[in-house]
Every structure is written in structure tokens, then in C-alpha cells.
Design an enzyme around this catalytic site. Structure first.
Site, PDB file in Angstrom:
ATOM      1  N   LYS A 147       0.815  -1.211   0.000  1.00  0.00           N
ATOM      2  CA  LYS A 147       0.000   0.000   0.000  1.00  0.00           C
ATOM      3  C   LYS A 147       0.856   1.273   0.000  1.00  0.00           C
ATOM      4  O   LYS A 147       0.405   2.308  -0.459  1.00  0.00           O
ATOM      5  CB  LYS A 147      -0.951   0.007   1.193  1.00  0.00           C
ATOM      6  CG  LYS A 147      -2.027  -1.049   1.055  1.00  0.00           C
ATOM      7  CD  LYS A 147      -3.195  -0.827   1.981  1.00  0.00           C
ATOM      8  CE  LYS A 147      -4.304  -1.830   1.695  1.00  0.00           C
ATOM      9  NZ  LYS A 147      -3.923  -3.230   2.014  1.00  0.00           N
TER      10      LYS A 147
HETATM   11  C1  LIG Z   1      -4.496  -4.323   1.320  1.00  0.00           C
HETATM   12  C2  LIG Z   1      -3.743  -5.607   1.205  1.00  0.00           C
HETATM   13  C3  LIG Z   1      -4.130  -6.635   0.302  1.00  0.00           C
HETATM   14  C4  LIG Z   1      -5.372  -6.537  -0.554  1.00  0.00           C
HETATM   15  O1  LIG Z   1      -5.250  -5.575  -1.573  1.00  0.00           O
HETATM   16  P1  LIG Z   1      -6.563  -5.000  -2.288  1.00  0.00           P
HETATM   17  O2  LIG Z   1      -6.074  -3.865  -3.088  1.00  0.00           O
HETATM   18  O3  LIG Z   1      -7.497  -4.577  -1.178  1.00  0.00           O
HETATM   19  O4  LIG Z   1      -7.136  -6.095  -3.106  1.00  0.00           O
HETATM   20  C5  LIG Z   1      -3.340  -7.773   0.212  1.00  0.00           C
HETATM   21  N1  LIG Z   1      -2.252  -7.932   0.992  1.00  0.00           N
HETATM   22  C6  LIG Z   1      -1.848  -6.973   1.870  1.00  0.00           C
HETATM   23  C7  LIG Z   1      -0.645  -7.221   2.699  1.00  0.00           C
HETATM   24  C8  LIG Z   1      -2.570  -5.784   2.001  1.00  0.00           C
HETATM   25  O5  LIG Z   1      -2.170  -4.854   2.884  1.00  0.00           O
END
Ligand SMILES: *Cc1c(COP(=O)(O)O)cnc(C)c1O
Length: 482
Positions: A113
Site C-alpha cells: 500500500k
Molecule cells: C491491502 C492488502 C491486500 C489486498 O489488496 P486489495 O487492493 O485490497 O485487493 C493484500 N495484501 C496486503 C498485505 C494488504 O495490505
């Protein structure tokens, strides 16, 4: 480029206009009127670009109301080796011929993220700076998103973050990551309650329109379009790293929750990146896997959501999924409005008996789900075979990706967090805890900065008012109270 709503009820807007807003006024999500297409010649040039130059080129296709020099500067300040621990930003690790992991988790909070959120921090600061506006970001977190937002917004002019988290319910590592921030614009509010209580407080504050306006309250949620755009870049970067010519196709395996990450893959493919399959992996919360197998999209109730060892994928419905369905319908906003009328009431929709379901194979999606036992087995297997440790979310992606691996098509599995964040599961799989990256060894012993509040909307509002008034007086005695 102009942006409209997936539900058709918003006049076209520029990128900067949709940057700071959440949902469109009609409840839909912002989406480009038309996706840019990338020709073969352009791919050829892009293949040799650095991450920063590639990001600038791709962003320029979606952002045409920030002067090029400014945008280039924002990109260069965001994607540095200091922030991402590597000059390549998203390095590709090769496990075996045609089997790779794309490292997306080397940012400050050790999760993918950061790639979008770090850009968002700089875009917000730039855009607010143009008008002298301020933004108070209010959010609730059970871990990942909150810390990623705080690390992106720390020290940014015109921005404060008020982040609610359930007192004592996050891991010690996650708590330390957030609460050790000493920046004056970051406010950690630990609530005596659970995550849902925190979310309820955020909703209640956001529904008080007077308060929201007076205190310039905004959010950074996963439906923000700029986050999707930032994520498109690493699909291109990963494609180039895993191939030697633009005639080759690649498949991506993507651990999915809110459909944000894989939505960026879908946009990249639509733009013309030669992606064969987008392999969507869920954990036990398999609402998306169910859809791609059956054509039925059935949001879960909150009591149905399971707490798993890949917690960032524990979702009841996938907030970005509406963007994909909009494209699937051929940009039919009336159809989306009709489908989401059901979703917004917690009901399911079924496309399996409609012509749309026949079209879906053109979009390249395949899916599968994982379980605690499967992800532990995958972590162990990848460790034993390749001497590489992956986290629980990445393991879900690898598990499903390997089931669909095809000879002759490189498979790129997206790494969404580092194993250090999920030490308990790693120990269960391998018998020992993972190493921490440099700088995170003693994070639990750093001084922490947070306040504790009861599960009480008025108390949280009072705290926000107090802090915004106080820092307004300190920073700018002449500012109006708006
Ligand atoms: C947010 C997150 C996801 C999921 O990603 P999306 O964009 O919500 O599909 C997967 N793995 C981790 C470690 C995350 O922080």
C-alpha cells in the site's frame, strides 16, 4: 482526461477535482471517460525506463492538470531508494525460470500500500498547497491501511491524520509502527473497543456534515482513483522485468481484498500491456473467487467475515469491484446503478444467466482461494525449495498462482507485505521467526504517542476540534476558522 462516475451521476471532472473526494455524489466511483491505449512503439521505449520515468509517463496519461515539471518532481520525490530500500523500487525476484515474485513491500510500512499512499501524500500536499486549503484525514484501522496513511502524510503541510484503532487489538509490531511516530500532524486515537466500533465512530463523524465541513474532514480509502493509477506502474515494471520482448505474455497472481491491486492490473491490461491472465487469489473470505467462478456476487455480512492469518484480505465486499463491473458492462452506468442498488442493501446479484457472463473471459481473470493450512504449507514449501520467505498474503497469491501456472508463460506473483509483519505464521511454517529489516529491530521499545478514548463519538469530535484549533493557532494565527 476527464473522470466520470460508474453510476453516471457526476459531470466530468479533472484529476485534481477527484483527487481529494471520496465517493462520487451519486454513490459511484470515479473512473476515466476512456482509458489511454499504449502502442507497441511506446512499450519499446518504456521497457528501458527507470521506475521514476516510467511512473511519470504512465501518470501523465491520467493526470493532465498538473504541470509536467511539477508532476515529475512529485514522482521523483516519492519513489526514492531511501523510501523504498531499493533503486528499482519494485525489484523482481526469480525463483525458477518463468516464476517470479515482484517485491512491492519495501516501503516504510513494509506493505504494497505504500507504493500508492506515498504518492498520494505528495499529491495531496501539492494540491492543497495550490489553494492554501487544509485537510484533516479521519480513518479507522485494524493495522495496515492506517500505518501506510500515517507514513505517507507525516510532516506534510496542510494535512493532519486522525487515526482510530482498537486499543490493544493490533499486533505489537503494528502498534509500535503507528504509535512511535512523533510528527505533530499525526494523531493516534486508541479506542476502548473493537475495529468495528472505530469504523462506526468514523461513519458517525462523517455523517455530521456541519462538523465535517467546519473541520475539513476527509478520508484516504481504497477507492481513491490516484491509488489505482500509482499501482498500474508496477504491472508495467514487472512485465518488463520478467520478459525480454514485448511479444511475450505474462500472468500476474494477485492476493486480493478490496480489488484495488488487481483493478490496476485490469487497467494495465486494458491499456494494452500483454497480460494473459490476472489470477485473483482470496483467503477464506472468498466473495471475489465465488464471483469469478459462478457469476454471483454476494457481499457477506460482517458476522460472516472470518478473521484469518492474512488479515488484510478479510473483507465482506470489495469496494473497487464496481469499477471492473462498469467496464464489463461496456460502461453502462444504468446497469451498474441497478446492480449496486442490490449490493448497497446487502443483496447479491447474479450475472451467470446474462450475456455479460459470456464476455467475462475476454477480461483475462481467473481465480482461486486459500486457507490457513494452504498458506502455511506454501510458506514452508517456498522456503524449502527456494530459500525465500514470503508473508501470509503473498503466500495466498502464490498458492493460487501456482495452480494456474502454464509452461511458456512467465508467472509474476505480487508480494504485498514482508514476512516480518506476520512473524507468528512464519514461525508456524518454518520453525523460526523472520528477520526484521534494518531499522525495525527495536521498534517496540520506541516511545509511543497516542491518546485513549472511550467508544464515544462526542469525545472523538471534541478531541479533533481541540487539536485543529490548537495547531491552527500555532501554525497560522490569521487563518479563518472556515
Ligand atoms: C491491502 C492488502 C491486500 C489486498 O489488496 P486489495 O487492493 O485490497 O485487493 C493484500 N495484501 C496486503 C498485505 C494488504 O495490505
Amino acid at each position: 482526461m476527464r473522470y466520470i462516475s460508474t453510476r453516471g451521476g457526476m459531470p466530468p471532472k479533472t484529476f485534481s477535482e477527484i483527487l481529494l473526494s471520496g465517493l462520487s455524489p451519486d454513490g459511484g466511483l470515479a473512473i476515466p471517460e476512456k482509458y489511454p491505449t499504449i502502442e507497441v512503439d511506446q512499450l519499446k521505449v518504456w521497457r528501458d525506463l527507470s521506475y521514476q520515468s516510467l511512473a511519470f509517463e504512465i501518470l501523465s496519461h491520467f493526470i493532465d492538470d498538473i504541470p509536467s515539471n511539477d508532476l515529475r518532481d512529485i514522482v521523483n520525490r516519492t519513489y526514492t531508494s531511501e523510501s523504498f530500500g531499493n533503486p528499482e523500487i519494485t525489484p523482481l525476484k526469480t525463483l525458477a525460470p518463468d516464476l517470479h515474485i515482484l517485491g512491492l513491500s519495501n516501503g516504510p510500512t513494509l506493505a504494497f500500500k505504500d507504493i500508492a499512499m506515498q504518492l498520494l501524500g505528495n499529491l495531496f500536499e501539492y494540491t492543497l498547497g495550490k489553494t492554501g486549503a487544509v485537510l484533516n484525514i479521519l480513518g479507522a484501522t485494524s493495522g495496515d491501511t492506517g500505518s501506510s496513511a500515517e507514513y505517507a502524510m507525516r510532516g506534510k503541510h496542510g494535512i493532519r491524520v486522525f487515526m482510530l484503532s482498537p486499543l490493544g487489538k493490533m499486533s505489537r509490531f503494528q502498534t509500535a509502527q503507528m504509535f512511535s511516530l512523533q510528527d505533530e500532524n499525526i494523531f493516534n486515537i486508541a479506542i476502548r473497543g473493537v475495529f468495528d466500533d472505530c469504523q462506526d465512530i468514523v461513519k458517525a463523524v462523517s455523517n455530521d456534515h456541519d462538523f465535517k465541513q467546519k473541520h475539513h474532514i476527509g478520508t484516504v480509502n481504497s477507492i481513491n482513483w490516484a491509488r489505482i493509477v500509482a499501482q498500474i506502474v508496477y504491472y508495467f515494471k514487472g512485465y518488463f522485468a520478467a520478459t525480454s520482448s514485448n511479444n511475450e505474455q505474462v500472468s500476474f497472481a494477485v492476493p486480493s481484498g478490496n480489488f484495488g491491486n488487481i483493478c490496476a492490473g485490469h487497467v494495465a491490461r486494458t491499456m494494452g500491456l500483454p497480460i494473459k491472465h490476472l489470477i485473483l487469489a482470496t483467503n477464506e473470505n472468498d466473495v471475489l473467487d465465488e464471483f469469478f467462478r459462478s457469476g454471483i456476487y454476494r457481499p457477506r455480512t460482517t458476522t460472516e467475515v472470518q478473521h484469518t492469518s492474512s488479515p488484510s484480505m478479510d473483507i465482506s465486499k470489495a469496494s473497487n469491484f464496481e469499477r471492473f463491473i462498469y467496464d464489463l458492462t461496456g460502461k453502462d452506468a444504468a446497469k451498474v446503478r441497478e446492480l449496486w442498488q442490490a449490493v448497497d442493501q446487502g443483496e447479491a446479484f447474479d450475472l451467470s444467466t446474462t450475456p455479460l457472463w459470456k464476455k467475462i473471459k475476454d477480461f483475462g481473470f481467473i481465480s482461486g482461494s486459500s486457507s490457513h493450512a494452504a498458506r502455511i504449507a506454501t510458506i514452508r514449501e517456498i522456503y524449502q525449495k527456494y530459500n525465500i520467505l514470503v508473508d501470509t498474503h503473498t503466500a495466498d497469491g502464490l498458492k493460487v498462482g501456482l495452480e494456474y501456472r502454464e509452461s511458456g508463460t512467465p508467472l509474476v506473483c505480487l508480494e504485498t507485505a514482508l514476512p516480518a509483519k506476520f512473524a507468528e505464521s512464519i514461525a508456524e511454517a518454518t520453525g523460526h521467526e523472520p528477520d526484521r529489516p534494518a531499522g525495525y529491530e527495536n521498534i517496540e521499545n520506541l516511545p509511543q504517542r497516542y491518546v485513549v478514548k472511550d467508544m464515544d463519538v462526542a469525545a472523538v469530535k471534541a478531541y479533533i476540534s481541540e487539536q485543529t484549533n490548537k495547531s491552527r493557532m500555532v501554525c497560522n494565527p490569521n487563518a479563518s476558522s472556515g
